[in-house]
Write an enzyme that holds these catalytic residues in place. Sequence first.
Site, PDB file in Angstrom:
ATOM      1  N   LYS A   1       1.980   4.235  -4.832  1.00  0.00           N
ATOM      2  CA  LYS A   1       0.779   4.545  -5.576  1.00  0.00           C
ATOM      3  C   LYS A   1       1.117   5.633  -6.591  1.00  0.00           C
ATOM      4  O   LYS A   1       1.802   6.600  -6.249  1.00  0.00           O
ATOM      5  CB  LYS A   1      -0.246   5.082  -4.580  1.00  0.00           C
ATOM      6  CG  LYS A   1      -1.666   4.676  -4.835  1.00  0.00           C
ATOM      7  CD  LYS A   1      -2.563   5.252  -3.749  1.00  0.00           C
ATOM      8  CE  LYS A   1      -3.931   5.526  -4.330  1.00  0.00           C
ATOM      9  NZ  LYS A   1      -4.732   6.356  -3.431  1.00  0.00           N
TER      10      LYS A   1
ATOM     11  N   HIS B   1      -1.249   7.307  -8.499  1.00  0.00           N
ATOM     12  CA  HIS B   1      -2.378   8.200  -8.760  1.00  0.00           C
ATOM     13  C   HIS B   1      -2.864   8.751  -7.421  1.00  0.00           C
ATOM     14  O   HIS B   1      -2.315   8.415  -6.374  1.00  0.00           O
ATOM     15  CB  HIS B   1      -3.492   7.438  -9.476  1.00  0.00           C
ATOM     16  CG  HIS B   1      -4.013   6.284  -8.681  1.00  0.00           C
ATOM     17  ND1 HIS B   1      -3.391   5.064  -8.645  1.00  0.00           N
ATOM     18  CD2 HIS B   1      -5.066   6.193  -7.853  1.00  0.00           C
ATOM     19  CE1 HIS B   1      -4.060   4.260  -7.850  1.00  0.00           C
ATOM     20  NE2 HIS B   1      -5.071   4.920  -7.348  1.00  0.00           N
TER      21      HIS B   1
END
Length: 234
Positions: free
Chosen positions: A114, A116
């Site tokens: 991921k 963010h």
Amino acid sequence: ASQNIPQWKLDFVKAAIDGGILKFGSFELKSKRISPYFFNAGEFHRGPLINAVRDAFAHTIREAHAEGVFDFDVVFGPAYKGIPLAVMTVSKLAELNPVKYDYLSYSYDRKEAKDHGEGGSIVGASLKGKRVLVVDDVVTAGTAKREAVDKIRREGGEVVGIVVALDRKEKLPAADGDDSKPMPSAIGELRKEYGVPIIAILTVDDIIAGVKRLATEDDVKKIQEYQAKYRASD
Ligand code: OMP
């Protein structure tokens, strides 16, 4: 060995058959081999099945821990099928021994990192500097387990052991594709390569023994039903 199969193992095999986790028929494996049976850990989604799986993993891990086979801080379940296994295992161990397993965490990986929010590819406890026990469903060729071990090491964790639901006890595919040659087992090679204990809750031998026993159980049931219907009153 078929006579000595412990009750919890038999319960696990029975739950697997009743719940449709263990299927018989014709199935193509990741290795392209056509197998007469398939164990799908993704089918353990109802309460009684979850409980049978929790019991089997916790029982096996608790025993190995007590015997000093490994010591661990985190139970890691590789995405996707390992994820509920890690959660169930930590939950059941904490239930069995709340004081002893108070410290224990679970952790799992994302298939894609991921970029963010909290970022990273690990969810749950950090693996850095931790002793990590891997839990997963099935070992056939061992490829998925290799990926998990490499990832944990990259995250700074030390893999102390691997516990899987089923060891199919299959030989590694030969480089030239000739399956008639004797070849070492996938799990044996993993043990050698990583130098960690690998424990299978069930092996294909337990499945065969369990299936035989369960067939006998069915016979017993038929006799009891017959008796209930035709038993003399005196
Ligand atoms: P390896 O990582 O090559 O050992 O393959 C094991 C994987 O194959 C499992 O994690 C499953 O995705 C799948 N599998 C089963 O789930 N059940 C089986 O009975 C057999 C396999 C398989 O394809 O070998």
